[in-house]
Design an enzyme around this catalytic site. Sequence first.
Site, PDB file in Angstrom:
ATOM      1  N   ASN A 171       0.825  -1.208   0.000  1.00 14.67           N
ATOM      2  CA  ASN A 171       0.000   0.000   0.000  1.00 14.67           C
ATOM      3  C   ASN A 171       0.861   1.259   0.000  1.00 14.67           C
ATOM      4  OD1 ASN A 171      -2.726  -0.509  -0.257  1.00 14.67           O
ATOM      5  ND2 ASN A 171      -3.087  -0.780   1.926  1.00 14.67           N
ATOM      6  N   ASP A 180      -6.031  -2.416  -3.183  1.00 15.20           N
ATOM      7  CA  ASP A 180      -7.425  -2.840  -3.364  1.00 15.20           C
ATOM      8  C   ASP A 180      -7.535  -3.940  -4.416  1.00 15.20           C
ATOM      9  OD1 ASP A 180      -8.207  -1.022  -1.478  1.00 15.20           O
ATOM     10  OD2 ASP A 180      -9.031   0.441  -2.892  1.00 15.20           O
ATOM     11  N   ASP A 206      -6.444  -6.390   5.763  1.00 13.76           N
ATOM     12  CA  ASP A 206      -5.971  -7.570   5.027  1.00 13.76           C
ATOM     13  C   ASP A 206      -6.194  -8.846   5.821  1.00 13.76           C
ATOM     14  OD1 ASP A 206      -4.167  -6.877   7.000  1.00 13.76           O
ATOM     15  OD2 ASP A 206      -2.414  -7.510   5.861  1.00 13.76           O
TER      16      ASP A 206
END
Length: 284
Positions: A171, A180, A206
């Site tokens: 990320n 995503d 996650d």
Amino acid sequence: MVSRFHAFGEVFSRLPAAIRGTIVIAATILIAATDQLTPSYVSFTGYYLIPLFLSIWYFTGLEVFVLVLAISLASRLYITEMVVPVDRPFWESAVSYGSVVLAFGVFTVIVTMLKKYVHQVLEYSDKDALTGLKSRRSFFSLGEYELNRRNRAHYPLSVVMVDIDCFKTLNDTQGHDVGDRLLLEFSQCLMGSLRQVDIIARLGGDEFALILPNASYEHTKTLLGRLHSKLQPVLQSFDCAGLGCSIGAVNVTPEAPAVELNDLLKRADERMYQVKKSTKNNWL
């Protein structure tokens, strides 16, 4: 009052369709019989709406609804034509009966629209918006129900926790849109690798949780090994060092006493973190 209605709905919806249909039709006949036996100035029209509501809300087919509506309308027609004074003008009877038909029709339309809206809201709240998996709320609701069934029937069951390793790094370095996309592809792989009866949810971030009904220890071991292998190509398709998944599972044998979902999740979570602290990208 609302909680009592919700509790009734939970119990009633879990009954077999044949029993639900019998109850609703019997209630309609009881209301109709009472309506015939009471004086004509006592109106029972509103009471017919109760089985009518149940026949719309708790059944997917039209059979029960049509039968309930037919009994209700026939009962009101008999009262309009046979019980009221015989010198009543025809137009008055027609208006009186027509108003009942109209009321039932409007009520049916309103309840049908409300049912559709509520189901859409529940479906939205039951699913994770990004992945389409079960939401955290839905997972605990379904999980508690499944654990209660297991505690009564004593069949084997497994609870699994799955966490993506180094997801934060992905990320931070490649952006949340890439993160995503990984979550979506990871979730699709989970859904494609498990049975329809299995409960699969994204608890947040996650972190994923699975409930595997009727899964023995050996079956769970085989499934986790296959699942871990299937997830590797998905993870490796993203260019990020250390990206993997850690899986922890706990199995309940048929002979085990009653267990709680939170306890099983905690134990599965502990096993998952054992993997993270040792090798990562493995299962235990």
